[in-house]
Design a protein around this motif. Structure first.
Motif, PDB file in Angstrom:
ATOM      1  N   GLY A 149       0.812  -1.214   0.000  1.00 31.80           N
ATOM      2  CA  GLY A 149       0.000   0.000   0.000  1.00 31.80           C
ATOM      3  C   GLY A 149       0.844   1.262   0.000  1.00 31.80           C
ATOM      4  N   LEU A 150       1.953   1.274   0.766  1.00 29.80           N
ATOM      5  CA  LEU A 150       2.817   2.452   0.798  1.00 29.80           C
ATOM      6  C   LEU A 150       3.497   2.652  -0.553  1.00 29.80           C
ATOM      7  CD1 LEU A 150       4.080   4.732   2.468  1.00 29.80           C
ATOM      8  CD2 LEU A 150       5.917   3.138   3.105  1.00 29.80           C
ATOM      9  N   VAL A 151       3.923   1.552  -1.165  1.00 31.33           N
ATOM     10  CA  VAL A 151       4.555   1.633  -2.487  1.00 31.33           C
ATOM     11  C   VAL A 151       3.569   2.210  -3.495  1.00 31.33           C
ATOM     12  CG1 VAL A 151       5.716   0.331  -4.303  1.00 31.33           C
ATOM     13  CG2 VAL A 151       5.992  -0.359  -1.909  1.00 31.33           C
ATOM     14  N   GLN A 152       2.345   1.706  -3.465  1.00 31.19           N
ATOM     15  CA  GLN A 152       1.325   2.180  -4.390  1.00 31.19           C
ATOM     16  C   GLN A 152       0.966   3.642  -4.139  1.00 31.19           C
ATOM     17  OE1 GLN A 152       1.577  -0.082  -6.713  1.00 31.19           O
ATOM     18  NE2 GLN A 152      -0.597  -0.527  -6.931  1.00 31.19           N
ATOM     19  N   PHE A 153       0.975   4.043  -2.867  1.00 29.56           N
ATOM     20  CA  PHE A 153       0.647   5.439  -2.556  1.00 29.56           C
ATOM     21  C   PHE A 153       1.617   6.382  -3.256  1.00 29.56           C
ATOM     22  CE2 PHE A 153       0.944   9.378  -0.244  1.00 29.56           C
ATOM     23  CZ  PHE A 153      -0.373   9.677   0.059  1.00 29.56           C
ATOM     24  N   PHE A 154       2.909   6.174  -3.077  1.00 27.67           N
ATOM     25  CA  PHE A 154       3.903   7.034  -3.715  1.00 27.67           C
ATOM     26  C   PHE A 154       3.809   6.953  -5.239  1.00 27.67           C
ATOM     27  CE2 PHE A 154       6.418   6.560   0.367  1.00 27.67           C
ATOM     28  CZ  PHE A 154       6.291   7.882   0.741  1.00 27.67           C
ATOM     29  N   ALA A 211      10.865   7.489  -3.734  1.00 31.51           N
ATOM     30  CA  ALA A 211      10.431   7.007  -2.416  1.00 31.51           C
ATOM     31  C   ALA A 211       9.755   5.644  -2.534  1.00 31.51           C
ATOM     32  CB  ALA A 211       9.482   8.023  -1.778  1.00 31.51           C
ATOM     33  N   ALA A 212       8.953   5.436  -3.578  1.00 32.41           N
ATOM     34  CA  ALA A 212       8.316   4.133  -3.807  1.00 32.41           C
ATOM     35  C   ALA A 212       9.371   3.054  -4.056  1.00 32.41           C
ATOM     36  CB  ALA A 212       7.349   4.218  -4.982  1.00 32.41           C
ATOM     37  N   ALA A 213      10.434   3.406  -4.786  1.00 27.87           N
ATOM     38  CA  ALA A 213      11.502   2.437  -5.063  1.00 27.87           C
ATOM     39  C   ALA A 213      12.154   1.960  -3.784  1.00 27.87           C
ATOM     40  CB  ALA A 213      12.543   3.075  -5.988  1.00 27.87           C
ATOM     41  N   ILE A 214      12.364   2.865  -2.851  1.00 29.45           N
ATOM     42  CA  ILE A 214      12.959   2.470  -1.571  1.00 29.45           C
ATOM     43  C   ILE A 214      11.981   1.630  -0.756  1.00 29.45           C
ATOM     44  CG2 ILE A 214      13.896   3.372   0.596  1.00 29.45           C
ATOM     45  CD1 ILE A 214      14.828   5.836  -0.991  1.00 29.45           C
ATOM     46  N   SER A 215      10.697   2.007  -0.772  1.00 25.10           N
ATOM     47  CA  SER A 215       9.691   1.320   0.049  1.00 25.10           C
ATOM     48  C   SER A 215       9.500  -0.133  -0.358  1.00 25.10           C
ATOM     49  CB  SER A 215       8.353   2.063  -0.050  1.00 25.10           C
ATOM     50  OG  SER A 215       8.477   3.398   0.360  1.00 25.10           O
ATOM     51  N   VAL A 216       9.556  -0.431  -1.652  1.00 24.65           N
ATOM     52  CA  VAL A 216       9.237  -1.788  -2.106  1.00 24.65           C
ATOM     53  C   VAL A 216      10.275  -2.800  -1.630  1.00 24.65           C
ATOM     54  CG1 VAL A 216      10.462  -1.749  -4.336  1.00 24.65           C
ATOM     55  CG2 VAL A 216       8.360  -3.091  -4.094  1.00 24.65           C
ATOM     56  N   LEU A 217      11.466  -2.354  -1.312  1.00 23.51           N
ATOM     57  CA  LEU A 217      12.508  -3.280  -0.875  1.00 23.51           C
ATOM     58  C   LEU A 217      12.173  -3.942   0.459  1.00 23.51           C
ATOM     59  CD1 LEU A 217      15.641  -1.156  -1.833  1.00 23.51           C
ATOM     60  CD2 LEU A 217      14.736  -3.137  -3.039  1.00 23.51           C
ATOM     61  N   PHE A 218      11.241  -3.366   1.204  1.00 24.65           N
ATOM     62  CA  PHE A 218      10.919  -3.880   2.538  1.00 24.65           C
ATOM     63  C   PHE A 218       9.586  -4.633   2.561  1.00 24.65           C
ATOM     64  CE2 PHE A 218      13.633  -0.166   2.855  1.00 24.65           C
ATOM     65  CZ  PHE A 218      14.677  -0.653   3.631  1.00 24.65           C
ATOM     66  N   VAL A 219       9.070  -4.982   1.387  1.00 26.27           N
ATOM     67  CA  VAL A 219       7.817  -5.733   1.280  1.00 26.27           C
ATOM     68  C   VAL A 219       8.107  -7.233   1.395  1.00 26.27           C
ATOM     69  CG1 VAL A 219       5.908  -6.343  -0.260  1.00 26.27           C
ATOM     70  CG2 VAL A 219       6.690  -3.966  -0.105  1.00 26.27           C
ATOM     71  N   SER A 265      20.150 -16.586   1.999  1.00 26.61           N
ATOM     72  CA  SER A 265      19.465 -16.012   0.850  1.00 26.61           C
ATOM     73  C   SER A 265      19.164 -14.532   1.032  1.00 26.61           C
ATOM     74  CB  SER A 265      18.149 -16.759   0.597  1.00 26.61           C
ATOM     75  OG  SER A 265      17.287 -16.611   1.701  1.00 26.61           O
ATOM     76  N   SER A 266      19.025 -14.097   2.281  1.00 20.51           N
ATOM     77  CA  SER A 266      18.700 -12.691   2.498  1.00 20.51           C
ATOM     78  C   SER A 266      19.924 -11.789   2.485  1.00 20.51           C
ATOM     79  CB  SER A 266      17.972 -12.522   3.839  1.00 20.51           C
ATOM     80  OG  SER A 266      18.827 -12.920   4.890  1.00 20.51           O
ATOM     81  N   LYS A 267      21.126 -12.367   2.521  1.00 18.43           N
ATOM     82  CA  LYS A 267      22.320 -11.531   2.613  1.00 18.43           C
ATOM     83  C   LYS A 267      22.538 -10.659   1.377  1.00 18.43           C
ATOM     84  CE  LYS A 267      26.840 -11.904   4.752  1.00 18.43           C
ATOM     85  NZ  LYS A 267      27.869 -12.821   5.267  1.00 18.43           N
ATOM     86  N   PRO A 268      22.449 -11.216   0.143  1.00 17.49           N
ATOM     87  CA  PRO A 268      22.590 -10.335  -1.024  1.00 17.49           C
ATOM     88  C   PRO A 268      21.539  -9.233  -1.053  1.00 17.49           C
ATOM     89  CG  PRO A 268      22.766 -12.646  -1.657  1.00 17.49           C
ATOM     90  CD  PRO A 268      22.302 -12.620  -0.252  1.00 17.49           C
ATOM     91  N   MET A 269      20.306  -9.578  -0.668  1.00 18.56           N
ATOM     92  CA  MET A 269      19.250  -8.567  -0.677  1.00 18.56           C
ATOM     93  C   MET A 269      19.548  -7.451   0.320  1.00 18.56           C
ATOM     94  SD  MET A 269      16.507  -7.474  -1.974  1.00 18.56           S
ATOM     95  CE  MET A 269      15.940  -8.866  -2.928  1.00 18.56           C
ATOM     96  N   TYR A 270      20.183  -7.816   1.459  1.00 21.70           N
ATOM     97  CA  TYR A 270      20.543  -6.806   2.458  1.00 21.70           C
ATOM     98  C   TYR A 270      21.429  -5.745   1.836  1.00 21.70           C
ATOM     99  CZ  TYR A 270      22.879  -4.769   6.526  1.00 21.70           C
ATOM    100  OH  TYR A 270      23.384  -3.899   7.431  1.00 21.70           O
ATOM    101  N   TYR A 271      22.475  -6.187   1.116  1.00 15.92           N
ATOM    102  CA  TYR A 271      23.400  -5.233   0.520  1.00 15.92           C
ATOM    103  C   TYR A 271      22.770  -4.505  -0.670  1.00 15.92           C
ATOM    104  CZ  TYR A 271      26.951  -7.320   3.481  1.00 15.92           C
ATOM    105  OH  TYR A 271      27.667  -7.741   4.554  1.00 15.92           O
ATOM    106  N   LEU A 272      21.958  -5.222  -1.457  1.00 18.73           N
ATOM    107  CA  LEU A 272      21.318  -4.574  -2.594  1.00 18.73           C
ATOM    108  C   LEU A 272      20.369  -3.470  -2.142  1.00 18.73           C
ATOM    109  CD1 LEU A 272      20.611  -7.599  -4.952  1.00 18.73           C
ATOM    110  CD2 LEU A 272      22.095  -5.659  -5.430  1.00 18.73           C
ATOM    111  N   LYS A 273      19.677  -3.717  -1.029  1.00 24.63           N
ATOM    112  CA  LYS A 273      18.795  -2.685  -0.493  1.00 24.63           C
ATOM    113  C   LYS A 273      19.573  -1.423  -0.170  1.00 24.63           C
ATOM    114  CE  LYS A 273      15.278  -5.572   1.770  1.00 24.63           C
ATOM    115  NZ  LYS A 273      14.726  -5.974   3.083  1.00 24.63           N
ATOM    116  N   ARG A 274      20.690  -1.604   0.512  1.00 28.11           N
ATOM    117  CA  ARG A 274      21.468  -0.437   0.916  1.00 28.11           C
ATOM    118  C   ARG A 274      22.067   0.281  -0.283  1.00 28.11           C
ATOM    119  NH1 ARG A 274      19.175  -3.342   4.373  1.00 28.11           N
ATOM    120  NH2 ARG A 274      19.249  -2.593   6.514  1.00 28.11           N
ATOM    121  N   VAL A 275      22.531  -0.513  -1.273  1.00 25.78           N
ATOM    122  CA  VAL A 275      23.133   0.091  -2.454  1.00 25.78           C
ATOM    123  C   VAL A 275      22.094   0.894  -3.225  1.00 25.78           C
ATOM    124  CG1 VAL A 275      24.159  -0.393  -4.701  1.00 25.78           C
ATOM    125  CG2 VAL A 275      24.995  -1.577  -2.675  1.00 25.78           C
TER     126      VAL A 275
END
Length: 640
Positions: free
Chosen positions: A251-256, A428-436, A456-466
């Motif tokens: 919902g937050l992603v869609q809002f932005f 802002a939507a691009a950042i929000s979707v990473l936490f869905v 499996s979550s380790k690459p996503m951790y770094y990709l989120k920050r990058v």
């Protein structure tokens, strides 16, 4: 519960073909409704209020259609009756809207047109909502990305043709001069063609696609979760309160995302007319405004064309980097594209900016639904796809209520700044979707490998920050100023002001003109670097605050117009907000001779190895020690 059999590419194609007709109609609406309403007398700051009709109607209609389509089964099927009904009503609305001026009797043409916009939006929603549910009904998890991508591809095809159609007809010498009712013939004929395409495309889906009968549906989806509520609105409300976690996060992603899209659809025509073509005053009935509208329609066609092609690559990209990262990267590209419009000074530049918007549009139409469909309970596809529309309509309603006021009062009537804000919303939507939480992707990974890898979550951790860092860097870089000083004030002591303008090629063969009461252009200078231009102005003592249009011409083509802010000075001549300089603003530095020795008692400190002292040597300074009447301050600077 049995696994659903995969469908062939042809079956997926015909199942979604009707969406091409829906988007054909949407493209005509998005690209031309603002100028139709403007020709009927609407002011630019009033446009968002008329555009409110679409999200308000969608918020009401889509959940109801979703709820009842979950419970429908007749000779046509479960979702098909709604496709067909919506198509008939939508086609009628497309024919009637551009003729609102001729139908006006008791009510003004503007209100008749607004009424047909409402009917059109309601009909579009009746036809559109079941299509999302149909893909989720018929496809297994492994094919849903492909299914929604093909749907997006067909949406793009319809949108490209629908967006470009008025401009194409104008190039075929169909008149673009407004008739007695305020609407040009090329716009009218575009809507007539759109009505025909809409109904034909829907009929292809109705005739050639199949739906699972109730007993088959239960085999593939399990027993539907129905009958828990009181039925109707009561059950819709219960389902709303029980929406899955993934749906709330999306919902937050869609809002932005949809706040940004609403701004783009409403304000781009006037933003281009004022920011690129340099139009001022009452320009809404001019040929230049229609030309700007045609260019915007063509630019919208560009982003839909990009979306059409990019949609075919989405399944592969999603397999490579994941669904969430695919959506995040696409949204970030769209944000960059919208911000870039501020730096555009020609219609051709607008087309380049729309490439990024096209990447975002393709993803917005598919990836949120792919992620959502994997978390919905059996028998609730329609209702939850309808409720999910709340997160599309709510931001549009908020934008519609406040967007016009913001443009008029905060942006000084310059709609281009709403487009810039839209770009930052997409980032802002691009950042929000990473936490869905994407349960469907996790389930597919488990089914494929038998387990979820621990790391499996380790690459996503770094990709989120990058990605987060990259988006912030891009946002900061895109906000760089073009004009220095960035603003000036009316009523300053000195009347002369020099403005430096920096933009690619801005000084190349440029001539400058300024038309503003109380301001005279005294001279301008081109320098050896074509990316700079210097303009000198003389300000009268009586000049009023406002936006000073600095018009820069480069021969043929539209002029570049920079709206330079001239602000009002604060009152009180500094007394009301500045206290002046007092003793408390100073720090007194005591600068004694380095051989001063106000306290010989600490010349040698017990316990330290160095007990030497030779105050006569310039190479053995000890620092200065000053003793005052009540305090002792020490300045240490040792030389060895």
């Amino acid at each position: 519960m049995e696994p659903k059999p995969p469908l062939t590419l042809g079956q997926i194609f015909t199942m979604s073909f009707g969406f091409m007709g829906i988007q054909f109609g949407f493209a005509l609406q998005n690209g031309n409704t603002s100028r139709i309403l403007r020709s009927f007398g609407a002011d630019v700051d009033q446009l968002p209020l008329f555009w409110l009709v679409a999200p308000l109607v969608g918020m009401i209609v889509q959940p109801l259609i979703g709820h009842y389509s979950d419970r429908t089964w007749n000779r046509l099927g479960r979702r098909k009756p709604y496709f067909l009904t919506g198509a008939i009503l939508s086609s009628l609305a497309l024919i009637l809207l551009p003729n609102s001026g001729g139908l006006a009797g008791v009510l003004p043409a503007l209100w008749v047109g607004a009424g047909f916009v409402m009917v059109m939006d309601a009909s579009f929603n009746v036809a559109m909502e079941p299509f999302r549910a149909l893909v989720a009904d018929n496809l297994p998890d492994s094919q849903r990305t492909l299914g929604f991508s093909i749907q997006t591809f067909l949406i793009g095809v319809g949108a490209v043709i629908g967006s470009a159609l008025p401009d194409w007809l104008a190039s075929l010498r169909v008149s673009q001069v407004a008739g007695p009712d305020g609407v040009a013939p090329n716009i009218k004929y575009s809507f007539y063609i759109g009505a025909a395409v809409f109904i034909i495309a829907i009929l292809v889906t109705v005739v050639f696609s199949k739906e699972y009968a109730p007993d088959q549906y239960r085999r593939y989806h399990g027993e539907p979760e129905v009958g828990e509520g009181s039925g109707g609105l009561g059950e819709i409300w219960k389902d709303f309160k029980k929406m899955p976690r993934t749906m709330r996060q999306l919902g937050l992603v869609q809002f932005f995302s949809w706040f940004a899209l609403f701004s783009m659809w409403v304000f781009t025509t006037d933003a281009v007319a004022t920011h690129v073509y340099g139009l001022t005053g009452h320009y809404e009935l001019t040929t230049a405004y229609n030309e700007a509208g045609n260019k915007v329609g063509s630019a919208f066609g560009i982003y839909n064309l990009v979306a059409t092609v990019y949609a075919l690559f989405l399944p592969g990209i999603a397999r490579l980097v994941g669904r969430k990262m695919t959506h995040a990267l696409s949204l970030a590209a769209g944000g960059i594209g919208l911000i870039a419009i501020y730096f555009v000074h020609t219609p051709a530049g607008l087309y380049y900016a729309m490439v990024g918007v096209g990447l975002a549009w393709a993803s917005i139409l598919s990836m949120p639904y792919v992620i959502l469909s994997g978390c919905l309970p059996a028998g609730k596809m329609g209702i939850y796809m309808g409720i999910f529309n709340f997160f599309i309509t709510l931001p549009q309603i908020i934008n519609g209520v406040f967007g016009g006021w913001i443009v008029k009062h905060l942006y000084a009537g310059q709609p281009v700044y709403s487009i810039v804000l839209a770009g930052f919303c997409l980032i802002a939507a691009a950042i929000s979707v990473l936490f869905v939480y994407d349960g469907g992707a996790i389930r597919m990974q488990q089914e494929k490998a038998g387990f979820l890898p621990v790391n499996s979550s380790k690459p996503m951790y770094y990709l989120k920050r990058v990605l987060t860092l990259a988006c912030l860097v891009v946002a900061l870089a895109a906000s760089a100023q073009q004009v220095y000083p960035t603003n000036w004030w009316a009523g300053m002591k000195h009347s002369s002001l020099q403005v430096m303008i920096h933009a690619k090629g801005i000084g190349e063969g440029a001539t400058v003109s300024v038309s503003y009461p109380g301001i005279q252009l005294t001279e301008f200078h081109r320098v050896s670097n074509p990316n700079y231009l210097f303009v000198r102005l003389r300000l009268a003592a009586t000049v009023k605050p406002g936006k000073v249009p600095i018009q820069i011409n480069h021969g043929a083509g539209p002029a570049t117009v920079i709206q330079y802010p001239l602000l009002a000075r604060r009152g009180g001549n500094g007394v009301s907000y500045a206290q002046g300089v007092g003793a408390g603003d100073f720090i007194y530095f005591l600068m004694p001779d380095r051989f001063s020795n106000g306290d010989p008692g600490n010349d040698r400190v017990a316990g330290l190895r160095d007990q030497s002292l030779n105050r006569d040597s310039i190479f053995c300074g000890t620092g200065a020690i000053c003793r005052g009447s009540s305090t002792t301050s020490t300045i240490c600077s040792a030389w060895e």
